[in-house]
Structures are given as C-alpha cells and as structure tokens.
Motif scaffolding. Structure first.
Motif, mmCIF file in Angstrom:
data_model
loop_
_atom_site.group_PDB
_atom_site.id
_atom_site.type_symbol
_atom_site.label_atom_id
_atom_site.label_comp_id
_atom_site.label_asym_id
_atom_site.label_seq_id
_atom_site.Cartn_x
_atom_site.Cartn_y
_atom_site.Cartn_z
ATOM 1 N N GLY A 249 1.089 -1.098 0.054
ATOM 2 C CA GLY A 249 0.036 0.120 0.024
ATOM 3 C C GLY A 249 0.838 1.302 0.172
ATOM 4 N N GLU A 250 0.217 2.237 -0.200
ATOM 5 C CA GLU A 250 1.067 3.492 -0.301
ATOM 6 C C GLU A 250 1.647 3.893 1.162
ATOM 7 N N SER A 251 1.177 3.668 2.170
ATOM 8 C CA SER A 251 2.277 3.854 3.354
ATOM 9 C C SER A 251 2.272 2.472 4.001
ATOM 10 N N SER A 252 2.501 1.546 3.399
ATOM 11 C CA SER A 252 2.641 0.157 4.046
ATOM 12 C C SER A 252 4.072 -0.102 4.368
ATOM 13 N N GLY A 253 4.177 -1.015 5.202
ATOM 14 C CA GLY A 253 5.726 -1.460 5.582
ATOM 15 C C GLY A 253 5.978 -0.995 7.245
ATOM 16 N N ALA A 254 7.410 -1.066 7.323
ATOM 17 C CA ALA A 254 7.994 -0.812 8.403
ATOM 18 C C ALA A 254 8.674 0.478 8.386
ATOM 19 N N TYR A 255 8.820 1.579 9.176
ATOM 20 C CA TYR A 255 9.288 2.625 9.061
ATOM 21 C C TYR A 255 10.158 2.886 10.586
ATOM 22 N N ILE A 256 11.343 3.719 10.420
ATOM 23 C CA ILE A 256 11.889 4.130 11.686
ATOM 24 C C ILE A 256 11.236 5.716 11.603
ATOM 25 N N ILE A 257 10.697 6.434 12.576
ATOM 26 C CA ILE A 257 10.213 7.724 12.759
ATOM 27 C C ILE A 257 10.972 8.232 13.894
ATOM 28 N N ARG A 258 11.676 9.011 13.444
ATOM 29 C CA ARG A 258 12.487 9.883 14.539
ATOM 30 C C ARG A 258 11.692 11.407 14.805
ATOM 31 N N ILE A 259 11.446 11.514 16.122
ATOM 32 C CA ILE A 259 10.856 12.483 16.831
ATOM 33 C C ILE A 259 11.872 13.437 17.539
ATOM 34 N N PRO A 260 11.830 14.548 17.119
ATOM 35 C CA PRO A 260 12.701 15.550 17.787
ATOM 36 C C PRO A 260 12.273 15.959 19.299
ATOM 37 N N PHE A 261 13.198 15.617 20.193
ATOM 38 C CA PHE A 261 12.892 16.126 21.555
ATOM 39 C C PHE A 261 14.198 16.160 22.454
ATOM 40 N N GLY A 262 14.100 16.957 23.333
ATOM 41 C CA GLY A 262 15.396 17.096 24.125
ATOM 42 C C GLY A 262 16.331 18.123 23.572
#
Length: 1058
Positions: A249-262
């Motif tokens: 699918g368009e957004s299917s699969g596995a992803y690393i999502i990096r959230i800015p904090f600190g």
C-alpha cells in the motif's frame, strides 16, 4: 573480583605481615616477610583482578617513586583507603540487608491483604500454573512452542488476517537507531536493544495482516553523529525475499520515525533523557494522529485507523508508551531488556556506591518508577526468559507471582477480581533472520583462501584483520563478542585462557569489543577494562594467541561467526548475568557450540538448543575447563553443532512474530470511540474565530463504550487457549474461532447495536467546538492551600491576556483537583462567568466539562456538560467500587499514635465515579505519596494517588488519568495544538505537579504562588530535576505575580508581543 572480596583478603595479608616487622623506620604495613610480599600480592590480585582506576593510578605513582620511604608511605596510604572502602562496603551491605528485609515484609503483608478478599481456593490444575507461558522441562518447552506456532494454526492465522490491516507502534528512545550499518557497540546505549527493535519492526512489517509498523525513536542532529540519525523517517526494507509483504500500500511497511525532543544538536545518554519524555510523548502523539488519518483514507474507509497496540522497549520508552496508550486509549505492551531494580541490586552488592551515589549516576529511582508504571499500564509484558520473571520482575511492587496466579484462576472461572489487575508475563524469545546464513562445513586444515562454496571469492576483509594477530591462525578460535564493560566479565575469560596452558596450545582467542579509535577517548569504565585486558595479555605473554581488532562493521559480524565456525571454534558469553543472550542464538545459527554463563537467559536458550555448556562466570577454572572440553573433544563439538542447527528455527523472527501477534489478539481491543463524521480534526469554515465552547450545547458528545461482561469474551477465549495444556486438536478449533471473532471485532467502524455502544448525550450537531480555532489556549493550573491563590491567579491571567489584541482568538481552561460543584462556587464567589472558559479539568484530571447555557442535558443543577467520552479513555484498570471498599478499610485502619481516630476519612460529596476523595484530618501523620503508591501496587490495585490542597485532600484516580493527560485528550478529541497551549502553575503544587511542566506546551511558573504546598514533594521517588527540563526554552518563571511580570514571561515565550 566479584563482590570486592579482594579488599578483605588483601587486608588480612597485610595484617599477617605485621607481627614480624623489625625495622621501625620502614612502613609497618608493607615490609616483606619471608617469601610473601604484600606489594606483589597487591599487584597480582588487586590491580589485575578489579576495575579500580583511581587505586591503579595511585599504585603507578607509588611504583614510580624512587625513594623507598616515600614509596612505602604512599602504599600505606593506599592501604588505608582500601580499608575505608571495605568498611563502607560492610555498611552498605547492612543497609541493603535491612532494605531487602523490609521489602519482604511489605510484600508479604500486601499479599495477605490482597488474597484475603480472594478467598476461593485454587483447584489442583490451577495450582500448577506458573507466571510464564513456558514450562520448565525441555520437552515441554519445545512441545509448547510447536503447539502455539504449529503450521496448521498459523496458516489459519494468516488466512484470517490477510484481509486485516493492522497498525503497530514500537518505541525505543535511546541510542542511535537506523536500519542499515548499525553502529552497535559505539556506546553503552547503542547495543543489542537497537538491533532487536529494528529487526522486530522489519519482521512485523512482513507479517500477514500487518499493514504498517512505526518504530519511534529520537531524532539526533548532532555534529558528532552521522547525518542519517537526523532524517525524520527511514523505511525498513524487508530482508527476506521469500516472505514478501502480502499487500503493498501507499504507506505500508515498516518505518523508523524520528521524533525531535530534548537538547537540539546534541546526542545525550539515556540517563539524561528523562526530563524530556513528555516532549517526546506529545510529538509522538502528533505523528500517530496524523498517521491514523492517512491510513484511514487509504484503508479505513475514511475513519481513523488507530494502532492495535503500542509497545515500549526499556524503561524510558515504557513510560512514554503508558502515556501514549492512555492518550489514545489503545493496549500497551512492554519489554524491559534490562531492569532497574536488578541493576540496583547488583550495584549495591558490589558495595562501592551508596544508593544516593548510584541514583546520581544512573537516575535509577526514576527508571524504577517508570518500570512500575509500565506494570500498572501494560496488558502484556514480554520477557525473554523465565529467570527475568522469577528473579527480576518479582522485585517490583507491581508484580507478585502468587497474586498473578490467583487472579488468572479467577478470570478463567469468570469470577470478579475485585478491582485488582496484574499484567500478563509472556516469554517470547527474541527472533533472528536465518535466511542468509549457510553453515559451513569446511575447516582451516585446507586452503584458507576463499569463503563459502565459491573458492574464487576473496576472504572477507575482517578475516585478515583478525588473522594478523595470530601466529598459527589454523587453530580453533574461541570467540567473545561484547562491549568492554565490567559486567561482561571479559577479564575472567582472558585470565582463564592465559592460565590454562593446554587451552592456549589448542586454540586462539578473539575478542570483539566494539569499535575504538583511541583508548584515551573511550569512557573511563570501558578504557579501564580494555587496559586490564591488555595488561593480562602482556602478563601471560599471549602475543600471537589473542586478537582484539579496533574496528568492525555490523555487517561483518556474520563473517566473524563464519570464521570461528570454519576453524571449529567455540563461542563464549561469560557475562556475570545475561538478560537473554542474542549472540548465543546468532552463534548457534552459524554452527558454533557455546559456553555461556549460567545466570540469566542462556539457561533457557541452552534448554532449547542443547548445544554447549553452562558455567559459573565467577569460576575461572570452570570457564577454562568448559572451553577445553569443547575444543579438545571433536565428537562433543560436532554433536553440539548439530543440536544447535537442528533447533535454531525455534528462535526465528517469523515464529516470534506469530506468537507476538497472537498475544496482541488476547488484549481487549480499544480505541477512541467518537465516530461522528463532523468530529474530524479539520475545522469548519463557518465557525467564528472568537467563538467559545459555551456553544457546545449544540454538539453531540457522542457515544460511550459499554462495560458489559461480553467485552472480554473474545480475548479470554484466545488467551485461555494459548495458556492451556489441553489437546492441540481441540485447541485449534478454539483458536480459529477466537482469531476469527477478534479479526471481525476490531474492524474499523464496526458497531454492535445494544452491546458495544450506548447513547450518553445527544445534544445536536450544528457547530464544531471553538477549541480548534483558538490561536492560543491558556490553562490555569495553580494549586494552593485553599482556593484563594487559584482565584487570584485566574483573574490575573485572564485580565492580562484580554488586555492584548489577541483576546478574540484565545481560550481559557481551568485545571484543578476541585470538584465541578466547588469550581462553580469559586467562579461565582469571584464574579466570574463559567462561559468565559472553554473547558474545566476537575478532580485531578478525571472529569472534563464544557460550559453550557442550561443544565438540562448536563450536570444536574449546574451549567456544565460532562464529556463522557473521556471516561472511556481513563476507565482502563479502574477498580471502581471494589477499589473504594479497599480504600475505606485502609482509611479506617489509619489512626494516630493515641488511637483516637482515623487520619483519613471519605469525602463523599467530593467523590465521583472516577475519583475517590478522602479528607486528611492530620496531614502531618499521613504516609508519604511513595509509600501509598507502593501499598496500592503490592495489592495489585492500579490507581494514581495524589495529595491535593496542601495535603488536606487525597484523590485516588485511574492509573492513566491526570491533568496533563486530559490536555492530551483534548488534543486527540478536538485537535488543539499543544505547542500553542500555555500552562500556568505555581512554584509548587499537588503531587501531580511535575506532569504539568514538560511537553510541547509552554509553562509559566508564577513566582511566589503555591510556596506553602511543597512539603509533600520532599517524599517523592526522585528529585524534580530528574523529570522536569528547567533549562527548556518552553519553561519560564515570572519575576513576580503581577500583570506586568506575566506579560513579560509570555513575551519571552513568543505568545504575546511586548
């Protein structure tokens, strides 16, 4: 040496040398007697056997001193220091013994109180249940693995879920995480956990029925790390082409999502991340909401697709996962990887640091409290071994194997658990990818050029890097792969190898200890271990027999295993304690027999694979004997190799993921329940920017989940199947029905008339709430002795903000421990109108109200509307009336020293269905907040205990409810921008005060307000600095409590123009 025993033994040797000392001018401690030299003993046993950098430096200076008198004086001073260390160790051991004894008494008392209500006897079958899912015997272990993961059942799983499109969120915060070329061993935070979570996410992404997997971590854009860690997203491509994603699918699969904090542009250790956890939670919440909408458009028929579960890894991510799961009302899972209480126990046993010193270094109390919260919030706790459950999790207040077994028995018999809950401990060994591994049968007796089946292919570069160390590279290789960390116990391995002549004649030793450029640039602890190893190599003259390369890539690790197997070598893990031991599985997959510590996970791995020997890591001779036995006995070596290869499939990622998804199916599925089309996050263009939530009488607050008995039926069926020891044929049908029912029951937008939903309020639907339109929202959450500070702060903030030209686009929310009736009386007494405010967070975050012009559809007699959807969010593990009865018994038992009456009494008028309020008659005698929480947890009562109004009130609320969580609910429910929220607090407050200070929102601390209510914070688990980022640009303090100071602070935050 383990336990610092060398201190006492050395002192005894020095004392023995004392009586025959004749020269009064020489040192009384260090004069040699006969053939015994205390100095030489110190060098050989102390310096080489213990990591004490400071003492080593003293010894080096003393040895370099030419003057015998000065040299002896320095050594005598060093002995005095050792004596002080030994005395300190004995003192710490005594304190630890008292602490352990007190904990045992507390747990026994709590267990008796908890089981007193649950007086029904267990049947014989139920008595046999254990806290884990894997029986103790090897045959049963293998049998159960086959039963749960049988081909028939899992084919049915795939067929049932191929049309299902699940969204799973994993969280791992610390370290450097990326999908390719992982820098494992770069530092103590970038180790096996990083590899585990990346491979888990990648494997789950290929499973039937899983549409998307997000691995959330920290975005690091620092000059000293690679640029790839600053990328917001990274796709994890499947590595196994034989098991492709079922449906792209368009957004299917596995992803690393990096959230800015600190801190921006800075890579910091996990111990320094704690104050920034709320900021991550808010950022992750924004991502999950956005992704749920995107997936809703793609696969959800326009309805948001919420995560089926949120899975935290390690304590920091567990704390985050608990808050996130509460904010969006989805199940939570947790994997500890290593546990704080166990680490604290080990450090205290060493006797080198006090509890305070340990906490200053490791922030251990904050970590332990986070782990206790995960026990409160998790549906399932995934462990790798039985040892982790029985010896590590049992140290926690929130988990008791006896109570857990009793509660499970009651659930199976469909009997009430009387408001008590316990997370489910499940053993699921970590998985591994085996498709790329081809065990080699060759050895080094032939030509060493070429690797694998193609003789023309060159040797991997890492082979040459290792072989250059050896005089005879054809000998079997003993391989150790671990960081240069004292707990990995590599020095014992090197000593065992050095002192066993037979072993040195038969084998070489290879030490892969991470990557380094310069020893001086390593951390002091790691550098000290490496220096000790180099000295041992020199001491035993092992040049040409030991390899210790400086660099290796993660992609080269399989080639290192391959090389060791090609030489008919052995892999060893000599750690003092190993939580699991993933490297043992990797080694077995490459055909390497193992020698491993008998403490921890290797016991379970060996039980399944039967491919080596277990040893006492403290026994140097035992380590040497085990290695020699495997290297010398080729028949034993071959049998261990074959056993490992035969059983290794039990640790594959597909097997792990199938069991993992089956456990998720056991959880009660829940998610936000407002399904009305006009409750989306986009604002209607017809709304006036200056509108208020006082118009909410025209808005439906929608539907509420039923709390009927049928809600757990599906989960119970599948859960009972996975735990039963009954015939697998009958169980197959049960699992098929359960999975089928579960698959249908969590479909997006599914409703069961009369059973799942019931109408709570229906007030029309002509407008969208104005909270979505606010440019800024000001939350006044000032706590005090009474209501004076609160009322004055409300007037001050409202007047200050309304003087500004932004007044038409701002809103106000009041957040307090008061009940709504008390809040209404306060507003009336201050001449304020309820319609001036957009929302009211009452009873410490358990009640959420909106203003109304009439009380017909709202709170009886009051012009407010109760948001009943919010109650479905905080209902999780709320003990209700059963909890209240327990609290009443506790209140009745609290008497002063004279026995003249209870210290605590129920406040019925202030209590609600989700907040039990108690009056504190004598605040000076009330137990500390941490003692109350501990008592509740020991009895398996999952709730949040808050002292309010300077300790005069005690609020007992659901475990995932709080004033900060109520703000996150408003973000999820109405789409308010948390970065445009400003929270006003005093210098001190109720004991939930800390939760209001961190996150994406901005905080203004009113100087001089709430100063009298800080006494209960002195008894918190950890310092406030460990959880609040006071150096954050989002937090500011006013110069005084007046309009000009407030305006100036808002100007610093960029909210108002000054």
């Amino acid at each position: 040496m383990a336990g610092n025993d060398w201190l006492n033994s050395y002192l005894e040797a020095i004392i023995d040398a004392g009586p025959n000392l004749g020269d009064a001018k020489s040192s009384l401690l260090l004069r040699e007697r006969g053939h015994f030299s205390p100095t030489r003993y110190f060098v050989e046993e102390v310096i080489t056997g213990f990591d004490e950098t400071d003492l080593h430096r003293s010894w080096a200076r003393a040895s370099a001193t030419r003057s015998p008198q000065e040299r002896n004086t320095r050594l005598e001073n060093m002995c005095w220091r050792i004596w002080n260390l030994a005395r300190k160790k004995k003192q710490l051991e005594g304190e630890e013994a008292q602490r352990v004894a007190k904990r045992h008494i507390d747990h026994e008392r709590g267990r008796r109180e908890a089981t007193a209500d649950m007086s029904e006897d267990l049947s014989e079958g139920e008595k046999g249940d254990t806290v884990s899912d894997l029986p103790a015997q090897a045959d049963n272990f293998k049998g159960q693995m086959r039963r749960i993961n049988s081909i028939d059942v899992m084919e049915n799983w795939a067929s049932q879920h191929k049309e299902k499109k699940l969204y799973i969120v994993l969280i791992s915060l610390h370290g450097l995480i990326r999908g390719e070329n992982m820098e494992l061993g770069r530092d103590s935070d970038t180790g096996g956990q990083v590899k585990y979570v990346v491979e888990l996410a990648r494997a789950l992404g290929t499973m039937p029925g899983v549409y998307r997997v997000d691995l959330l971590t920290r975005q690091v854009s620092a000059p000293d790390v690679d640029w790839s860690y600053g990328e917001p997203a990274e796709m994890l491509h499947p590595v196994n082409s034989e098991n492709p994603v079922q449906e792209i699918g368009e957004s299917s699969g596995a992803y690393i999502i990096r959230i800015p904090f600190g801190p921006k542009d800075k890579y910091i250790s996990k111990e320094l991340l704690w104050p920034h956890i709320p900021e991550f939670v808010d950022g992750a919440l924004v991502h999950i909401i956005q992704m749920s909408k995107v997936l809703g458009e793609q696969i959800g028929n326009g309805q948001p697709v919420w995560p089926i579960a949120i899975h935290g890894h390690y304590a920091d991510a567990g704390d985050s996962a608990a808050l996130l799961s509460g904010a969006i009302n989805v199940p939570m899972l947790f994997t500890g990887h290593s546990l704080g209480r166990d680490k604290l126990e080990q450090l205290l046993k060493q006797g080198r640091q006090s509890n305070e010193e340990i906490n200053a270094t490791y922030k251990i109390t904050r970590r332990i409290e986070a782990e206790e919260l995960t026990l409160d919030a998790s549906e399932v706790v995934i462990t790798s071994t039985r040892q982790e459950i029985e010896q590590q999790w049992s140290l926690y207040n929130g988990f008791d194997p006896v109570i857990e077994r009793k509660l499970r028995a009651r659930i199976r018999r469909n009997v009430s658990c009387l408001g008590r809950f316990m997370p489910r401990m499940v053993i699921i060994p970590p998985g591994m990818e085996f498709h790329h591994i081809i065990p080699q049968d060759g050895d080094m007796d032939g030509e060493i050029e070429g690797s694998g089946a193609d003789p023309s292919s060159p040797d991997p570069p890492i082979w040459a890097e290792i072989m250059r160390f050896f005089t005879n590279p054809r000998k079997p290789m003993i391989l150790a792969l671990a960081r240069a960390d004292p707990k990995k116990n590599i020095t014992t391995l090197v000593k065992a190898f050095g002192e066993c002549r037979s072993l040195r004649e038969l084998a070489n030793l290879t030490l892969i200890m991470g990557n380094r450029d310069d020893i001086d640039e390593m951390s002091s602890t790691n550098a000290s271990v490496l220096i000790s190893i180099l000295k041992l190599i020199d001491k035993y003259d092992m040049y040409g027999q030991v390899a210790y390369p400086k660099h290796h890539k993660q992609s080269e690790v399989p080639e290192i295993y391959h090389l060791a197997a090609k030489t008919k070598g052995v892999f060893i893990n000599p750690a003092f304690i190993e939580p699991f031991g993933l490297t043992l599985i990797e080694a077995a997959a490459h055909g390497l027999p193992i020698v491993a510590t008998k403490n921890g996970g290797p016991v379970d791995i060996h039980r399944v694979l039967d491919n080596g020997l277990l040893v006492d890591p403290h026994d140097q001779q035992s380590v040497a004997n085990a290695l020699l036995k495997l290297v010398a006995d080729k028949h034993l070596w071959g049998r261990c190799r074959q056993n490992g290869l035969k059983n290794i499939h039990l640790f594959s990622w597909p097997e792990h993921c199938k069991t993992y998804l089956a456990r998720i199916a056991c959880c009660k599925q829940r998610h936000p329940e407002w399904q009305k089309p006009d409750d989306g996050f986009e604002s209607s263009g017809s709304d006036s920017p200056g509108g208020s939530l006082r118009d909410i009488q025209d808005i439906s607050l929608n539907l509420k989940l039923s709390v009927g008995d049928e809600k757990n039926e599906v989960s119970r069926t599948l859960d009972n199947y996975l735990d039963s020891e009954e015939n697998a044929v009958d169980g197959k049908s049960k699992l098929e029905n359960a999975v089928s029912s579960w698959s249908k029951g969590v479909s997006v937008g599914t409703q069961k008339d009369g059973s799942i939903y019931k109408s709570e309020h229906h007030i029309g639907s002509s407008k969208s709430p104005a909270l979505r339109k606010r440019k800024y929202i000001f939350v006044i959450a000032v706590d005090g002795d009474g209501t004076t500070d609160f009322l004055e702060s409300i007037k001050m903030v409202v007047e200050t903000v309304r003087k500004d030209k932004y007044a038409g686009s701002v809103g106000f929310i009041l957040s307090t421990s008061l009940a709504i009736s008390e809040m209404h009386s306060l507003l009336v007494s201050g001449g304020l109108s309820h319609s001036d405010f957009d929302a009211f967070i009452c009873n410490s975050g358990t009640e959420l109200y909106y203003p109304s012009s009439t009380s017909e559809d709202g709170t009886p007699g009051l012009p407010f509307l109760l948001d009943s959807d919010y109650h479905s969010h905080i209902e999780y593990r709320w003990g209700g009336e059963d909890l209240r009865k327990t609290l009443l018994r506790w209140a009745a038992s609290t008497t002063d020293e004279k026995g003249e009456g209870p210290i605590v009494s129920e406040d019925k008028s202030g209590s609600t269905t989700h907040c039990y309020v108690f009056k504190v008659e004598k605040p000076e005698l009330i137990p500390s907040i941490k003692e109350l929480r501990k008592s509740m947890r020991i009895q398996a009562l999952r709730c949040h205990v808050i002292y309010c109004q300077n300790g005069n009130k005690l609020n007992i609320i659901p475990v995932l409810a709080s004033r900060s969580q109520a703000l996150r609910y408003l973000h999820v429910r109405w789409g308010i921008d948390l970065s445009h929220v400003v929270v006003f607090v005093g210098e001190h407050g109720d004991t939930d005060y800390e939760g209001l200070l961190g996150g994406l929102h901005k905080t203004v601390i009113l100087k001089g307000v709430g100063c009298s209510v800080g006494k209960h914070h002195a008894h918190r688990y950890y310092p406030l600095e460990d959880v609040v980022p006071f150096d954050s640009p989002n937090i500011t303090q006013t110069e005084g409590c007046n309009s000009n100071s407030i305006r100036a602070s808002l100007g610093k935050l960029g909210v108002l123009k000054v």
